[in-house]
Design an enzyme around this catalytic site. Sequence first.
Site, PDB file in Angstrom:
ATOM      1  N   GLY A 166      69.208  28.822  47.631  1.00 37.11           N
ATOM      2  CA  GLY A 166      70.610  29.319  47.297  1.00 37.11           C
ATOM      3  C   GLY A 166      70.606  30.327  46.172  1.00 37.11           C
ATOM      4  CB  SER A 190      70.942  28.977  51.419  1.00 37.63           C
ATOM      5  OG  SER A 190      71.523  27.894  50.578  1.00 37.63           O
ATOM      6  CD  GLN A 240      70.776  24.426  53.209  1.00 40.94           C
ATOM      7  OE1 GLN A 240      71.470  25.395  52.866  1.00 40.94           O
ATOM      8  NE2 GLN A 240      71.171  23.233  52.895  1.00 40.94           N
ATOM      9  NE  ARG A 296      68.612  21.515  40.619  1.00 45.85           N
ATOM     10  CZ  ARG A 296      68.867  21.909  41.616  1.00 45.85           C
ATOM     11  NH1 ARG A 296      69.681  23.053  41.887  1.00 45.85           N
ATOM     12  NH2 ARG A 296      68.899  21.225  42.807  1.00 45.85           N
ATOM     13  CE  LYS A 342      64.116  22.719  52.234  1.00 47.80           C
ATOM     14  NZ  LYS A 342      64.524  22.087  51.171  1.00 47.80           N
ATOM     15  CG  HIS A 354      66.094  19.961  47.073  1.00 45.38           C
ATOM     16  ND1 HIS A 354      66.890  19.925  47.952  1.00 45.38           N
ATOM     17  CD2 HIS A 354      66.590  21.053  46.554  1.00 45.38           C
ATOM     18  CE1 HIS A 354      67.615  20.812  47.964  1.00 45.38           C
ATOM     19  NE2 HIS A 354      67.660  21.542  47.057  1.00 45.38           N
ATOM     20  N   GLY A 385      57.216  23.250  49.825  1.00 40.27           N
ATOM     21  CA  GLY A 385      56.931  22.683  48.344  1.00 40.27           C
ATOM     22  C   GLY A 385      55.596  23.173  47.569  1.00 40.27           C
ATOM     23  NE  ARG A 416      54.718  28.954  43.871  1.00 46.79           N
ATOM     24  CZ  ARG A 416      55.505  28.157  44.307  1.00 46.79           C
ATOM     25  NH1 ARG A 416      55.821  27.795  45.632  1.00 46.79           N
ATOM     26  NH2 ARG A 416      56.361  27.497  43.599  1.00 46.79           N
TER      27      ARG A 416
END
Length: 394
Positions: free
Chosen positions: A83, A110, A132, A169, A259, A283, A319, A322
């Site tokens: 997002g 998104s 999504q 958050r 998802k 997520h 998730g 990397r």
Amino acid sequence: MSKFIEPATAEDYRELARRRLPRQIFDYLDGGSYQELTRFNNESAFAAIRLRQRVLTDVSSIDLSCQRAGQPFALPIALGPVGLAGLMARRGEVQAHRAAASKGISFCASTVSLCSVEEIARAHPQRPPWFQLYLMKDRDYVKRLLQRASDSGVETLVVTVDLARLGSRYRDIRNGFDGPQSLAKRWARIKDIASHPGWVWDVAVKGKPLVFGNLSEAVPDASSLPDFKQWVDGQFDASVNWQTLGWLRQQWQGRLFIKGVMDADDAKRAVACDVDGIIVSNHGGRQLDSVAPSITKLAEIRKVVDEQTKTPPEIWLDGGVRSGLDVAKAMALGADGCLLGRAWAFALAARGERGVRELLARLENELTVAMALMGVTRLSELGTDNLDSWEHNL
């Protein structure tokens, strides 16, 4: 890290993104929910998995190609939905889609992207994006979004199911990025933005309009992101259940991925709903903190899905990915592919489309080297035999 050093890893791009972005935007991208335990454990869990090195095998020809979601992929990676990616670089979703398509992989737009699905699809019509979807309370608007996506050439819909309630958050709260805006908070945010003139010129000025392109019809009078916030916050639907997913399956004729699955029993129910793909995801640690790292649930979900049907849906991991080595580990544990999230957004913020292309090239090289030193030449050869005591490590 000196700004003159060439970035080599996702962490390098993260550092460049941290320098370039206003703090409130970097923290929005980088942060997780609550104490951020899951956000960091997603990455550290990969470090606990050991690869098994093999030698004296002919690995002169490594093939990373595969068929996923009805499309050819040059490597088993897709750019997952992020997002507000349009705040990372000018028309950021468009740049990311072009980078992905040029590499022969897919980009997932998104619902809350700045660029609309139509604008993103036009950037590279030969390879339409995935889309999504949040199952919003306004089901009529959901139908309109589905039609817009279909009209744009989208064939794969990714529905996010782990947003019954929005996780807090704390970085966003501290930065004034979320919650009531006092005069002091507004002034601090203005100073933060003004201290990054390069970003202001590239994104805030030349990247307009800064609105949610997919939601402009729902909030027609909106002219800035805060104008959308009240409507979006009120659209998260805590009543969504498996029957709702069944309703969505009837509305969407293309491929349907779900998802946010982190439990074997939920995976079984997803298979019963005739989904085409299951994305094992927490997520990115942005919802339920202290939940297990995604990679630790992958093998169990792969096992129960394979036992339930002779034609199992694709299993993707999201998730903490990397590096190409992380991709090799996920494939060995049963993933059909991996979604990148923060990693590609860091590269986008650091260097735009060029940065995403560079990151994908490095992941491709890392995966190629890993497979060669593990003694395998095709993705189909990867399995738990290529790992060393992985169950104990996890």
